[in-house]
Scaffold this active site. Structure first.
Site, PDB file in Angstrom:
ATOM      1  N   LYS A   5      63.804 163.199  -0.686  1.00 47.94           N
ATOM      2  CA  LYS A   5      62.373 163.509  -0.732  1.00 47.94           C
ATOM      3  C   LYS A   5      61.901 163.363  -2.168  1.00 47.94           C
ATOM      4  O   LYS A   5      62.675 163.527  -3.103  1.00 47.94           O
ATOM      5  CB  LYS A   5      62.125 164.946  -0.274  1.00 47.94           C
ATOM      6  CG  LYS A   5      60.738 165.197   0.232  1.00 47.94           C
ATOM      7  CD  LYS A   5      60.594 164.759   1.671  1.00 47.94           C
ATOM      8  CE  LYS A   5      59.265 165.121   2.260  1.00 47.94           C
ATOM      9  NZ  LYS A   5      59.313 165.054   3.733  1.00 47.94           N
TER      10      LYS A   5
HETATM   11  N1  GLU Z   1      57.510 162.597   5.638  1.00 46.01           N
HETATM   12  C1  GLU Z   1      57.972 162.474   6.977  1.00 46.01           C
HETATM   13  C2  GLU Z   1      58.935 163.600   7.323  1.00 46.01           C
HETATM   14  O1  GLU Z   1      58.942 164.634   6.704  1.00 46.01           O
HETATM   15  C3  GLU Z   1      58.527 161.087   7.277  1.00 46.01           C
HETATM   16  C4  GLU Z   1      59.723 160.696   6.481  1.00 46.01           C
HETATM   17  C5  GLU Z   1      60.140 159.242   6.682  1.00 46.01           C
HETATM   18  O2  GLU Z   1      59.617 158.568   7.524  1.00 46.01           O
HETATM   19  O3  GLU Z   1      61.025 158.833   5.926  1.00 46.01           O
HETATM   20  O4  GLU Z   1      59.664 163.514   8.271  1.00 46.01           O
END
Ligand code: GLU
Length: 416
Positions: free
Chosen positions: A105
């Site tokens: 993240k």
């Molecule tokens: N931000 C989204 C989540 O928390 C998508 C993450 C992604 O597609 O890599 O799942």
């Protein structure tokens, strides 16, 4: 900043899951720690000529099951503990739905609404340049999250590609369709929330159209799931965004409200029978299903005592604190956990990445069929553990993920 440390929340549930399946600490010790944490100071020339420096992060929690995967958040509350927790939840989310990714993240501590288009573009490009050694289609693949969107992903893809000297669409997911985005990606998280809610209701012998649904959040997750629930005839009794909420016992006109908030504040929406409510009132409103699609730590212990819903679906990441979770369990309120309920986004991110790597374009129908198949399979594996062990779904979802992570750890071993 919140008084709850979301990484402690993660460790707490991890510990419970490990104890439940009697893991030795050696088996999961590495999973307690993020593999890599990068903090960057991002200087930006503002439109008025002044210089500002923003803090940014990229954390790779695990690359055990594949490249790091996870969104990039632009929000004033972004901090290292939040990014670490979000990265760890991605590891568990990808393992629950059994796609070949680890978890990562990123984020910048900024309110994107206070920046101009060009400032946002410069911030994104400079941030990308600074996290460049960590990302790549085989290393770590960012995606949208709170405060970012397809445009931000397009800039990341372009910056990365310029640095490499050739176009690399697979470095991010959630791009615009014209430059390698996938059909169905924008709706995927909301669609996944709906699929999982329907599955859970079916197990309880209920039909979605007979349920009153309250939704916190009107963004990419809450807004889309509200529209999808409404399109199959469900009654949405309450909805809210950061400015406030609306309630109508007979059901709200979701398509109209979604159009309205594009140009006007929700507080100005006036219709007969529609009451204005606060976010707190939404969370404690009379409903069957409460969908949490805003930010972390929304259901605290204090709120948990007041929740009337029979079932909570976590469209957001980490919306329930550990203390609140215990209270909800005692009240026999079913909590469908984030790492399962909101995994639709990353599942279609995976579809996008697979298309990019093979230079293919799938039909929207093929994407949605894959999404449904993967989500139902994940739901079934979690539900089976819930029933078998008589434990809450969050713990069951962590167990499904943890067992898969431990298999990879044992097969790969520890280097050197
Ligand atoms: N931000 C989204 C989540 O928390 C998508 C993450 C992604 O597609 O890599 O799942």
């Amino acid at each position: 900043m919140s008084k709850y440390n979301p990484y402690d929340n993660f460790l707490d549930v991890l510990q419970q899951a490990a104890s439940e399946i009697q893991l030795e600490s050696n088996d999961y010790e590495t999973i307690k720690y993020p593999e890599r944490e990068l903090k960057v100071s991002i200087p930006i020339e503002m439109d008025d000529g002044t210089l500002r420096v923003f803090e940014g992060y990229r954390v790779q929690h695990s690359t055990l099951r594949g490249p790091g995967k996870g969104g990039i958040r632009y929000h004033p509350d972004v901090n290292i503990d939040e990014v670490k927790a979000l990265a760890a939840w991605m590891t568990f989310k990808c393992a629950v739905v059994n796609i070949p990714y680890g978890g990562a993240k990123g984020g910048i501590t900024v309110d994107p609404k206070t920046l101009s288009f060009n400032e946002l573009k410069r911030l994104t490009r400079r941030y990308t340049a600074m996290i460049l050694p960590l990302i790549g289609p085989e290393r770590d693949i960012p995606a949208p999250d709170v405060g970012t969107n397809a445009q931000v992903m397009d800039w990341i893809m372009d910056t990365y590609s310029i640095m490499k000297g050739y176009t690399v669409p697979g470095v991010v997911t959630g791009k615009h369709i014209d430059i390698g985005g996938s059909l169905g990606r924008a709706e995927a998280t909301g669609r996944g929330v709906m699929i999982i809610t329907e599955e859970m209701l079916t197990k309880l012998g209920k039909r979605p159209i007979d349920c009153k649904i309250a939704i916190q959040g009107m963004g990419n997750v809450g807004g889309i799931s509200a529209k999808l629930f409404a399109s199959i005839g469900c009654k949405i009794t309450a909805i809210s965004n950061v400015s406030g909420g609306l309630y109508c016992a007979d059901g709200l006109d979701i398509p109209e409200i979604m159009e309205f908030v594009k140009t006007s504040p929700i507080t100005e929406y006036k219709r007969k029978g529609v009451k204005h409510i606060t976010n707190r009132e939404l969370l404690t409103s009379d409903c069957d299903v409460l969908v949490l699609a805003a930010l972390e730590n929304q259901i605290t212990a204090e709120i948990a005592h007041l929740v009337k819903a029979k079932m909570i679906v976590e469209g957001a990441n980490g919306p329930t604190t550990v203390e609140a979770d215990k209270i909800l369990n005692d009240k026999e309120i079913i909590v469908v956990p984030d790492i399962l309920a909101n995994a639709g986004g990353v599942v279609v991110s995976y579809c996008e990445w697979v298309q990019n790597l093979q230079s293919l374009n799938w039909d929207e129908n093929d994407v949605n069929i894959t999404l449904k198949k993967v989500m139902i399979r994940a739901f079934d594996s979690v539900y089976e553990i819930t029933k078998k062990r008589g434990i809450p779904m969050r713990l069951a979802a962590y167990i499904v993920a943890l067992e898969r992570l431990c298999v990879s750890r044992n097969l790969r071993g520890i280097f050197p």
